[in-house]
Design a protein around this motif. Structure first.
Motif, short mmCIF file in Angstrom:
data_model
loop_
_atom_site.label_atom_id
_atom_site.label_comp_id
_atom_site.label_asym_id
_atom_site.label_seq_id
_atom_site.Cartn_x
_atom_site.Cartn_y
_atom_site.Cartn_z
N GLN A 239 -22.90 -24.45 -20.11
CA GLN A 239 -22.50 -24.54 -18.83
C GLN A 239 -22.42 -23.07 -18.07
N ILE A 240 -21.90 -22.29 -18.77
CA ILE A 240 -22.12 -20.86 -18.31
C ILE A 240 -23.35 -20.38 -18.05
N ALA A 241 -24.18 -20.54 -18.96
CA ALA A 241 -25.50 -20.07 -18.95
C ALA A 241 -26.30 -20.58 -17.81
N ILE A 242 -26.09 -21.94 -17.69
CA ILE A 242 -26.77 -22.61 -16.34
C ILE A 242 -26.18 -22.14 -15.13
N ARG A 243 -24.65 -22.06 -14.96
CA ARG A 243 -24.19 -21.59 -13.80
C ARG A 243 -24.55 -20.24 -13.47
N ALA A 244 -24.69 -19.20 -14.64
CA ALA A 244 -25.26 -17.89 -14.48
C ALA A 244 -26.68 -18.03 -13.70
N SER A 245 -27.41 -18.65 -14.47
CA SER A 245 -29.05 -18.94 -13.71
C SER A 245 -28.82 -19.40 -12.41
N PHE A 246 -28.11 -20.20 -12.04
CA PHE A 246 -28.28 -20.70 -10.58
C PHE A 246 -27.83 -19.57 -9.64
N LEU A 247 -26.47 -18.99 -10.07
CA LEU A 247 -26.03 -17.89 -9.33
C LEU A 247 -27.05 -16.78 -8.95
N GLU A 248 -27.84 -16.26 -10.00
CA GLU A 248 -28.79 -15.44 -10.08
C GLU A 248 -29.80 -15.95 -8.84
N LYS A 249 -30.20 -17.27 -8.99
CA LYS A 249 -31.16 -17.78 -7.91
C LYS A 249 -30.45 -17.63 -6.51
N GLU A 250 -29.16 -18.06 -6.34
CA GLU A 250 -28.32 -18.00 -5.31
C GLU A 250 -28.29 -16.72 -4.63
N ALA B 272 -31.67 -15.72 -2.97
CA ALA B 272 -31.77 -16.26 -1.66
C ALA B 272 -31.01 -15.86 -0.87
N LEU B 273 -29.81 -15.18 -1.04
CA LEU B 273 -28.92 -14.48 -0.18
C LEU B 273 -29.43 -13.35 0.30
N ARG B 274 -29.84 -12.55 -0.72
CA ARG B 274 -30.27 -11.20 -0.47
C ARG B 274 -31.80 -11.25 0.46
N VAL C 203 -31.08 -23.13 -2.06
CA VAL C 203 -31.65 -22.36 -3.27
C VAL C 203 -32.61 -23.45 -3.97
N GLY C 204 -33.74 -22.99 -4.30
CA GLY C 204 -34.86 -23.79 -4.90
C GLY C 204 -34.38 -23.80 -6.57
N ASP D 214 -33.78 -10.87 6.01
CA ASP D 214 -34.37 -11.57 7.12
C ASP D 214 -33.56 -11.35 8.44
N LEU D 215 -32.15 -11.42 8.26
CA LEU D 215 -31.07 -11.36 9.37
C LEU D 215 -31.08 -9.70 9.90
N ARG D 216 -31.25 -8.87 8.85
CA ARG D 216 -31.36 -7.36 9.31
C ARG D 216 -32.68 -7.07 10.01
N LYS D 217 -33.91 -7.72 9.68
CA LYS D 217 -35.12 -7.61 10.58
C LYS D 217 -34.70 -8.18 11.99
#
Length: 150
Positions: free
Chosen positions: A107-118, A121-123, A28-29, A128-131
């Motif tokens: 902490q919750i705001a930073i964790r939420a931001s990280f989870l949104e980026k993650e 990236a997972l989506r 995750v960037g 890519d895997l479906r392709k």
């Protein structure tokens, strides 16, 4: 391909062993602002890491609203040393409580931001895997059309 009842799988099947979902690292960037990290870390302790810190359901529940007691006016002649000591103690406790709440919110705001980026990236990885799966299915379909089913 589907396996019908009674069909036996070959013994030399090369299947990967199960993976614990908690051990998967997704690239995750995400680099949080150092100022935000400083505001979400306790001074003198290690920096808050949004990749590692997980919050429980209980921690994420909003705190109930507690009605404040009415202010009671205290006349100056009753404000002795004991009164001022209690006021100082209460003011320090209120500050600690506000600081702890602010720290947790950061902490919750930073964790939420990280989870949104993650999540993003997972989506992308799933897309890519479906392709890639579609390409593999096409190759397999062409092979089976030419040489019969596997």
């Amino acid at each position: 391909s589907c396996i019908s009842v009674g069909q036996i799988l070959p013994a030399n099947r090369n299947t990967p062993s199960p993976i614990d979902p908690e051990t998967i690292q997704v690239p995750v960037g995400y680099e949080p602002d150092p100022a935000d990290l400083a505001l979400s870390s306790i001074p003198g302790q290690e920096m808050f890491d949004p990749r590692k810190r997980k919050f429980s359901e209980e921690e994420l529940k909003p705190q109930p609203m507690i009605k404040k007691a009415r202010k009671v006016f205290i006349p100056d002649d009753l404000k002795d040393d004991k009164y001022w000591a209690r006021r100082r103690k209460n003011n320090m406790a209120a500050k600690r409580s506000r600081d702890a709440r602010r720290l947790k919110e950061n902490q919750i705001a930073i964790r939420a931001s990280f989870l949104e980026k993650e999540n993003s990236a997972l989506r992308q990885e799933v897309a890519d895997l479906r392709k890639e799966l579609g390409k593999c299915k096409n190759v397999l379909a062409k092979y089976e059309a030419r040489h019969g089913p596997l």
